[in-house]
Design an enzyme around this catalytic site. Structure first.
Site, PDB file in Angstrom:
ATOM      1  N   GLY A 119       5.134  -1.003   2.564  1.00 42.90           N
ATOM      2  CA  GLY A 119       4.274   0.010   2.338  1.00 42.90           C
ATOM      3  C   GLY A 119       4.943   1.350   2.247  1.00 42.90           C
ATOM      4  O   GLY A 119       6.041   1.448   3.118  1.00 42.90           O
ATOM      5  N   HIS A 123       0.786  -1.172   0.122  1.00 42.57           N
ATOM      6  CA  HIS A 123       0.191   0.013  -0.092  1.00 42.57           C
ATOM      7  C   HIS A 123       0.802   1.134   0.050  1.00 42.57           C
ATOM      8  O   HIS A 123       1.976   1.353   0.636  1.00 42.57           O
ATOM      9  CB  HIS A 123      -0.871  -0.050   1.243  1.00 42.57           C
ATOM     10  CG  HIS A 123      -0.016  -0.100   2.336  1.00 42.57           C
ATOM     11  ND1 HIS A 123       0.242   0.895   3.306  1.00 42.57           N
ATOM     12  CD2 HIS A 123       0.383  -1.154   3.216  1.00 42.57           C
ATOM     13  CE1 HIS A 123       0.844   0.727   4.199  1.00 42.57           C
ATOM     14  NE2 HIS A 123       0.926  -0.665   4.470  1.00 42.57           N
ATOM     15  N   ASP A 124       0.237   2.410  -0.590  1.00 39.20           N
ATOM     16  CA  ASP A 124       0.897   3.775  -0.875  1.00 39.20           C
ATOM     17  C   ASP A 124       2.330   3.878  -1.407  1.00 39.20           C
ATOM     18  O   ASP A 124       2.980   4.560  -0.878  1.00 39.20           O
ATOM     19  CB  ASP A 124       0.795   4.164   0.531  1.00 39.20           C
ATOM     20  CG  ASP A 124      -0.414   4.112   1.271  1.00 39.20           C
ATOM     21  OD1 ASP A 124      -1.263   4.925   0.713  1.00 39.20           O
ATOM     22  OD2 ASP A 124      -0.584   3.418   2.312  1.00 39.20           O
TER      23      ASP A 124
END
Length: 320
Positions: free
Chosen positions: A183, A165-166
């Protein structure tokens, strides 16, 4: 994009578990037949009968959606996107024009983050990207400053890779098979991450850097740097990549001299450290190098200094 097709309820087709017959309403059959008759013969759109497109997803021109693919309701496929078989595209995901997603890849997956609270998860995949078999790319989160996962144009994500994520990847980034990014990792344009390498959360990798196979990177990797190992150490500059970019010899020599100065390496052959004052910390040496007017004409050298000054940590150099 000239034309968008908003996929509606009539495009949903379900397949019975263990059965051989696809079940759909008569209106769905007619709608799919009409789409193929008007577009498929001209190569504008192909949707396999076993694919499932949720109401609300958007599909551009010249798109190919292979067997058993699943598209969520907030997915957008730009022109010329190709999905091979068994591809899952979920979340608030946009796939750029000309990209190809291969069998069993998952793009826009639910973030594997304990702070994730089912908020909209955003992923943007650039144009002409290739995502190979079994790759797994998560969408973004709203926690800890996450603004969505972003992958630039012309990237290649090989088989079994994981992008958490991200993460933010620039253009022309290559992740070799089974590489894994935690992440909030940031990777600059043209960087290469070799197979089976792991990158710690919130690490930044500079433009044109190279991480060797099987490495574990827990620190930021400066632009055009070469690192390898567990935990990864700098071995020098990515000279192969710099020569492929046709960097002028004077700038390349200046970068090599700056590297020896920044990491306090002794003179080696023709490559002497920059003739600047010896300072106790890497940040102080980078600041001194950045302030020297005679080196301001070398943009790649300036990029190295700015990266060091703006990051939390850089792996130590392992002199050989």
């Amino acid at each position: 994009m000239d034309t968008w097709r908003a996929c509606n309820h009539n495009l949903r087709m379900r397949r019975l578990v263990g059965g051989a017959t696809a079940v759909a309403s008569s209106s769905a059959r007619r709608r799919l037949s009409t789409l193929r008759a008007s577009a498929g013969d001209r190569g504008e759109l192909f949707i396999h009968p076993t694919a499932i497109l949720e109401p609300g997803c958007r599909v551009g021109e010249h798109v190919h959606i292979g067997p058993y693919c699943v598209l969520g309701q907030h997915v957008t496929l730009a022109d010329g996107v190709r999905l091979e078989s068994h591809v899952c595209v979920a979340g608030h995901t946009t796939v750029g024009a000309g990209s190809t997603l291969h069998a069993f890849s998952t793009v826009g997956a639910t973030p594997q983050d304990l702070k994730y609270e089912d908020e909209p998860s955003v992923l943007t995949l650039g144009e002409r990207c290739r995502v190979a078999e079994y790759a797994h790319i998560s969408g973004g989160t709203a926690a800890a400053g996450g603004g969505g996962t972003s992958i630039g144009d012309d990237c290649m994500i090989m088989s079994h890779c994981h992008v958490a994520h991200d993460c933010v990847l620039g253009e022309r980034v290559l992740l070799a098979s089974s590489a894994a990014l935690a992440g909030h990792v940031h990777i600059g344009d043209g960087a290469r991450i070799s197979g089976y390498s792991c990158v710690h959360q919130k690490v930044s990798i500079g433009r044109g850097a190279f991480l060797g196979g099987g490495s574990v990177l827990a620190h930021d990797l400066l632009p055009h740097g070469l690192a390898v190992g567990n935990r990864a150490h700098l071995l020098g500059l990515n000279l192969v990549g710099l020569r492929r970019r046709a960097v002028p010899p004077l700038e390349l020599r200046a970068m090599l001299a700056a590297y020896r100065y920044l990491f306090e390496l002794p003179e080696q052959g023709f490559y002497k450290p920059l003739p600047l004052a010896s300072l106790p910390t890497l940040h102080e040496r980078a600041a001194a190098c950045a302030a020297a007017p005679e080196y301001a004409a070398y943009p790649l050298l300036s990029e190295m200094n700015e990266f060091i000054l703006g990051r939390r940590s850089v792996p130590p150099s392992e002199h050989r």
